[in-house]
Design a protein around this motif. Sequence first.
Motif, PDB file in Angstrom:
ATOM      1  N   UNK A   5      -4.025   7.559  -0.894  1.00  0.00           N
ATOM      2  CA  UNK A   5      -4.764   8.706  -1.448  1.00  0.00           C
ATOM      3  C   UNK A   5      -3.821   9.887  -1.624  1.00  0.00           C
ATOM      4  N   UNK A   6      -2.987  10.119  -0.600  1.00  0.00           N
ATOM      5  CA  UNK A   6      -2.024  11.233  -0.677  1.00  0.00           C
ATOM      6  C   UNK A   6      -1.099  11.071  -1.867  1.00  0.00           C
ATOM      7  N   UNK A   7      -0.615   9.847  -2.063  1.00  0.00           N
ATOM      8  CA  UNK A   7       0.348   9.674  -3.155  1.00  0.00           C
ATOM      9  C   UNK A   7      -0.350   9.858  -4.507  1.00  0.00           C
ATOM     10  N   UNK A   8      -1.629   9.462  -4.623  1.00  0.00           N
ATOM     11  CA  UNK A   8      -2.368   9.690  -5.880  1.00  0.00           C
ATOM     12  C   UNK A   8      -2.568  11.189  -6.104  1.00  0.00           C
ATOM     13  N   UNK A   9      -2.955  11.889  -5.041  1.00  0.00           N
ATOM     14  CA  UNK A   9      -3.253  13.319  -5.151  1.00  0.00           C
ATOM     15  C   UNK A   9      -2.020  14.101  -5.618  1.00  0.00           C
ATOM     16  N   UNK A  10      -0.845  13.666  -5.146  1.00  0.00           N
ATOM     17  CA  UNK A  10       0.387  14.366  -5.547  1.00  0.00           C
ATOM     18  C   UNK A  10       0.600  14.292  -7.055  1.00  0.00           C
ATOM     19  N   UNK A  11      -0.017  13.323  -7.712  1.00  0.00           N
ATOM     20  CA  UNK A  11       0.164  13.178  -9.174  1.00  0.00           C
ATOM     21  C   UNK A  11      -0.893  13.922  -9.984  1.00  0.00           C
ATOM     22  N   UNK A  12      -1.961  14.368  -9.320  1.00  0.00           N
ATOM     23  CA  UNK A  12      -3.077  14.966 -10.059  1.00  0.00           C
ATOM     24  C   UNK A  12      -2.875  16.465 -10.272  1.00  0.00           C
ATOM     25  N   UNK A  15     -13.597   7.996   9.626  1.00  0.00           N
ATOM     26  CA  UNK A  15     -14.154   6.735  10.133  1.00  0.00           C
ATOM     27  C   UNK A  15     -15.507   7.095  10.753  1.00  0.00           C
ATOM     28  N   UNK A  16     -16.251   6.101  11.234  1.00  0.00           N
ATOM     29  CA  UNK A  16     -17.572   6.408  11.806  1.00  0.00           C
ATOM     30  C   UNK A  16     -17.445   7.261  13.064  1.00  0.00           C
ATOM     31  N   UNK A  17     -16.275   7.253  13.665  1.00  0.00           N
ATOM     32  CA  UNK A  17     -16.097   7.947  14.949  1.00  0.00           C
ATOM     33  C   UNK A  17     -15.374   9.290  14.833  1.00  0.00           C
ATOM     34  N   UNK A  18     -14.772   9.577  13.701  1.00  0.00           N
ATOM     35  CA  UNK A  18     -14.029  10.832  13.648  1.00  0.00           C
ATOM     36  C   UNK A  18     -13.362  11.075  12.306  1.00  0.00           C
ATOM     37  N   UNK A  19     -12.565  12.136  12.288  1.00  0.00           N
ATOM     38  CA  UNK A  19     -11.880  12.502  11.046  1.00  0.00           C
ATOM     39  C   UNK A  19     -10.486  13.018  11.374  1.00  0.00           C
ATOM     40  N   UNK A  20      -9.587  12.876  10.422  1.00  0.00           N
ATOM     41  CA  UNK A  20      -8.262  13.482  10.549  1.00  0.00           C
ATOM     42  C   UNK A  20      -7.930  14.131   9.211  1.00  0.00           C
ATOM     43  N   UNK A  21      -7.390  15.373   9.284  1.00  0.00           N
ATOM     44  CA  UNK A  21      -7.090  16.109   8.055  1.00  0.00           C
ATOM     45  C   UNK A  21      -5.578  16.340   7.974  1.00  0.00           C
ATOM     46  N   UNK A  22      -5.031  16.203   6.773  1.00  0.00           N
ATOM     47  CA  UNK A  22      -3.589  16.338   6.557  1.00  0.00           C
ATOM     48  C   UNK A  22      -3.340  17.213   5.338  1.00  0.00           C
ATOM     49  N   UNK A  23      -2.143  17.823   5.273  1.00  0.00           N
ATOM     50  CA  UNK A  23      -1.762  18.420   3.991  1.00  0.00           C
ATOM     51  C   UNK A  23      -1.095  17.326   3.158  1.00  0.00           C
ATOM     52  N   UNK A  24      -0.755  17.641   1.908  1.00  0.00           N
ATOM     53  CA  UNK A  24      -0.280  16.556   1.040  1.00  0.00           C
ATOM     54  C   UNK A  24       1.139  16.094   1.404  1.00  0.00           C
TER      55      UNK A  24
END
Length: 344
Positions: free
Chosen positions: A147-154, A217-226
């Motif tokens: 997803x990160x690599x796709x986002x870098x192209x958008x 996931x059903x148990x949590x989330x993790x957020x990153x910058x690109x």
Amino acid sequence: MCGINAGISDEEIAPILLEGLRRVEYRGYDSAGVATVSDGKLEVRKEVGRIDDLESKYRASGMKGRTGISHTRWATHGGVTRANAHPHASCDDLVAVVHNGIIENYLELRERLIKDGHVFKSETDTEVIPHLIEEAIRTGKDPLAATMSAVRELRGQYAIVAMFRDHPEVITGARNDAPLVIGVGEMEMFLASDVLAFISRTDRAVFLDNMEVVELTARGYRVFNTDGVEVEKKPTQLAWELSDLSKLDYAHYTLKEIHEQSVTVERALLQDPGKLESFVRVLRGAESVLLTASGSSYHAAMLLKNRLNRDGIIRCDAVLAGEFEDTAHFVDRGTVVVAFSQSG
Ligand code: GLU
């Protein structure tokens, strides 16, 4: 820009998502769709028209899965057709994506992807996203890295959510200049364009910032910058009462709002005097004030403008938010810009 509602639960997800999607119906849309993943298969249902039509179709055919994404579309690229409705899947149904907004560089991305053998099924700008993610998955990347690599192209304004045939335990998302919020529930998590979409399941939300990518996931989330650096984000407790957010027995939201005016005015008058004073201080310190708003909020802005100008308090102008850019060059260090949010 319309509605996104996605989630992972320990219950069947499609009815939960569609119930939430209905709560953002007020934004208007031309088609709706939902996708789930179960037993190593991605299932997509989409229809032109109302969520009700979509629901009766999916009920008739059944739709299993505890991980899913759903969308109401307001077409920007490509006509109002079933093929153009979201979710959009990649070539081998490896990835399905819903998207709000516009991908500005979609033509060049599409051309390149077609040259590389990808087959497109719609006319939308959105469809480049699942293909880009699929391409990254095929190089061995996991859903988040892909997803990160796709986002870098958008380039453009987007809120996107992706779901993966071979990774039913995860959903990914990203945003830039379009809202995307995580709903933190009990044994279930949501990713939506508006807290209204998941408010009946949870009142804890994490608001994503621009160019942030999330793994859910059903148990949590993790957020990153690109760049792949993890960002710490804490949930906010939503203060609104559920009854305020549903239509109750009113035929539509406008009627509900009309009937609620006495309460709304009363509430608006109950302000924190400290906050009001500091706002007045900011206005008084300005050389001029520029108000920007849309719709009925613009009427409120004009009222404030008249008051400030008529009484000679301060020079004030009001512009429609859609025309703000034309006025922006007059904004200098002495100008205070007051932007009214939706519904004031
Ligand atoms: N640009 C996309 C489309 O035309 C998304 C529109 C939306 O925000 O609903 O399909």
